[in-house]
Write a protein that holds these residues in place. Structure first.
Motif, mmCIF file in Angstrom:
data_model
loop_
_atom_site.group_PDB
_atom_site.id
_atom_site.type_symbol
_atom_site.label_atom_id
_atom_site.label_comp_id
_atom_site.label_asym_id
_atom_site.label_seq_id
_atom_site.Cartn_x
_atom_site.Cartn_y
_atom_site.Cartn_z
ATOM 1 N N PRO A 101 0.821 -1.211 0.000
ATOM 2 C CA PRO A 101 0.000 0.000 0.000
ATOM 3 C C PRO A 101 0.856 1.264 0.000
ATOM 4 C CG PRO A 101 -0.344 -1.274 2.025
ATOM 5 C CD PRO A 101 0.619 -2.024 1.171
ATOM 6 N N ILE A 102 0.378 2.274 -0.675
ATOM 7 C CA ILE A 102 1.103 3.536 -0.778
ATOM 8 C C ILE A 102 0.706 4.443 0.373
ATOM 9 C CG2 ILE A 102 1.445 5.612 -2.173
ATOM 10 C CD1 ILE A 102 0.875 3.853 -4.631
ATOM 11 N N GLU A 103 1.669 5.001 1.034
ATOM 12 C CA GLU A 103 1.428 5.940 2.126
ATOM 13 C C GLU A 103 1.261 7.331 1.526
ATOM 14 O OE1 GLU A 103 0.492 7.228 5.623
ATOM 15 O OE2 GLU A 103 1.001 5.125 5.359
ATOM 16 N N TRP A 104 0.027 7.676 1.141
ATOM 17 C CA TRP A 104 -0.238 8.928 0.453
ATOM 18 C C TRP A 104 0.066 10.149 1.320
ATOM 19 C CZ3 TRP A 104 -0.505 8.592 -4.518
ATOM 20 C CH2 TRP A 104 -1.007 7.452 -5.117
ATOM 21 N N ASP A 105 -0.096 10.033 2.623
ATOM 22 C CA ASP A 105 0.150 11.166 3.512
ATOM 23 C C ASP A 105 1.606 11.622 3.477
ATOM 24 O OD1 ASP A 105 -2.493 11.272 4.246
ATOM 25 O OD2 ASP A 105 -2.210 9.952 5.986
ATOM 26 N N SER A 106 2.514 10.754 3.083
ATOM 27 C CA SER A 106 3.918 11.141 3.029
ATOM 28 C C SER A 106 4.195 12.122 1.883
ATOM 29 C CB SER A 106 4.815 9.911 2.884
ATOM 30 O OG SER A 106 4.587 9.275 1.648
ATOM 31 N N TYR A 107 3.258 12.241 0.939
ATOM 32 C CA TYR A 107 3.420 13.163 -0.186
ATOM 33 C C TYR A 107 2.697 14.491 0.025
ATOM 34 C CZ TYR A 107 5.083 9.039 -2.633
ATOM 35 O OH TYR A 107 5.789 7.930 -3.005
ATOM 36 N N VAL A 108 2.087 14.678 1.183
ATOM 37 C CA VAL A 108 1.270 15.862 1.447
ATOM 38 C C VAL A 108 1.924 16.734 2.502
ATOM 39 C CG1 VAL A 108 -0.973 16.646 2.268
ATOM 40 C CG2 VAL A 108 -0.817 14.588 0.887
ATOM 41 N N MET A 109 1.911 18.030 2.258
ATOM 42 C CA MET A 109 2.376 18.987 3.268
ATOM 43 C C MET A 109 1.137 19.608 3.906
ATOM 44 S SD MET A 109 5.524 20.823 1.273
ATOM 45 C CE MET A 109 5.871 21.878 2.642
ATOM 46 N N PRO A 110 0.907 19.371 5.198
ATOM 47 C CA PRO A 110 -0.289 19.908 5.837
ATOM 48 C C PRO A 110 -0.292 21.438 5.822
ATOM 49 C CG PRO A 110 1.006 18.567 7.381
ATOM 50 C CD PRO A 110 1.743 18.617 6.098
ATOM 51 N N SER A 111 -1.480 22.019 5.604
ATOM 52 C CA SER A 111 -1.629 23.474 5.630
ATOM 53 C C SER A 111 -3.033 23.825 6.094
ATOM 54 C CB SER A 111 -1.366 24.066 4.244
ATOM 55 O OG SER A 111 -2.391 23.695 3.360
ATOM 56 N N GLU A 112 -3.224 25.079 6.484
ATOM 57 C CA GLU A 112 -4.549 25.523 6.915
ATOM 58 C C GLU A 112 -5.526 25.508 5.751
ATOM 59 O OE1 GLU A 112 -4.777 29.184 9.070
ATOM 60 O OE2 GLU A 112 -2.856 28.802 10.046
ATOM 61 N N ARG A 113 -5.036 25.772 4.576
ATOM 62 C CA ARG A 113 -5.888 25.845 3.399
ATOM 63 C C ARG A 113 -6.622 24.531 3.144
ATOM 64 N NH1 ARG A 113 -3.746 27.284 -2.659
ATOM 65 N NH2 ARG A 113 -5.777 27.505 -3.607
ATOM 66 N N GLY A 114 -5.971 23.413 3.376
ATOM 67 C CA GLY A 114 -6.575 22.115 3.113
ATOM 68 C C GLY A 114 -7.512 21.621 4.191
ATOM 69 N N GLN A 115 -7.533 22.268 5.349
ATOM 70 C CA GLN A 115 -8.361 21.785 6.458
ATOM 71 C C GLN A 115 -9.835 22.113 6.278
ATOM 72 O OE1 GLN A 115 -6.625 23.285 10.035
ATOM 73 N NE2 GLN A 115 -4.799 22.009 9.860
ATOM 74 N N ASN A 116 -10.164 23.154 5.511
ATOM 75 C CA ASN A 116 -11.556 23.582 5.378
ATOM 76 C C ASN A 116 -12.097 23.346 3.973
ATOM 77 O OD1 ASN A 116 -11.485 24.580 8.046
ATOM 78 N ND2 ASN A 116 -10.474 26.437 7.329
#
Length: 74
Positions: free
Chosen positions: A45-60
């Motif tokens: 399985p691919i760990e997709w979260d490892s390719y994402v940079m968390p930001s406030e923009r994506g939370q809403n």
């Protein structure tokens, strides 16, 4: 012309049980696989979260999309 016939794969040959296909001998064909052999190896399985940079923009995003779609119909 497009024709569909039922056949079985044996090695690198498609065996067709319909005798009416002889008149198309030498014709160019497209072979479509109707089912796939069972795969014995499961891909890791691919760990997709490892390719994402968390930001406030994506939370809403859900709220933003709901707001954008609320009044898009007449």
């Amino acid at each position: 012309m497009l024709a569909a016939v039922k056949g079985i794969i044996r090695g690198n040959t498609v065996v067709i049980e319909n005798d009416d296909i002889h008149e198309y001998d030498g014709a160019e064909v497209v072979v479509t696989m109707l089912d796939y052999p069972n795969r014995k190896k499961h891909k890791k399985p691919i760990e997709w979260d490892s390719y994402v940079m968390p930001s406030e923009r994506g939370q809403n995003v859900d709220e933003y999309m709901k707001e954008m779609r609320e009044n898009d119909r007449l």
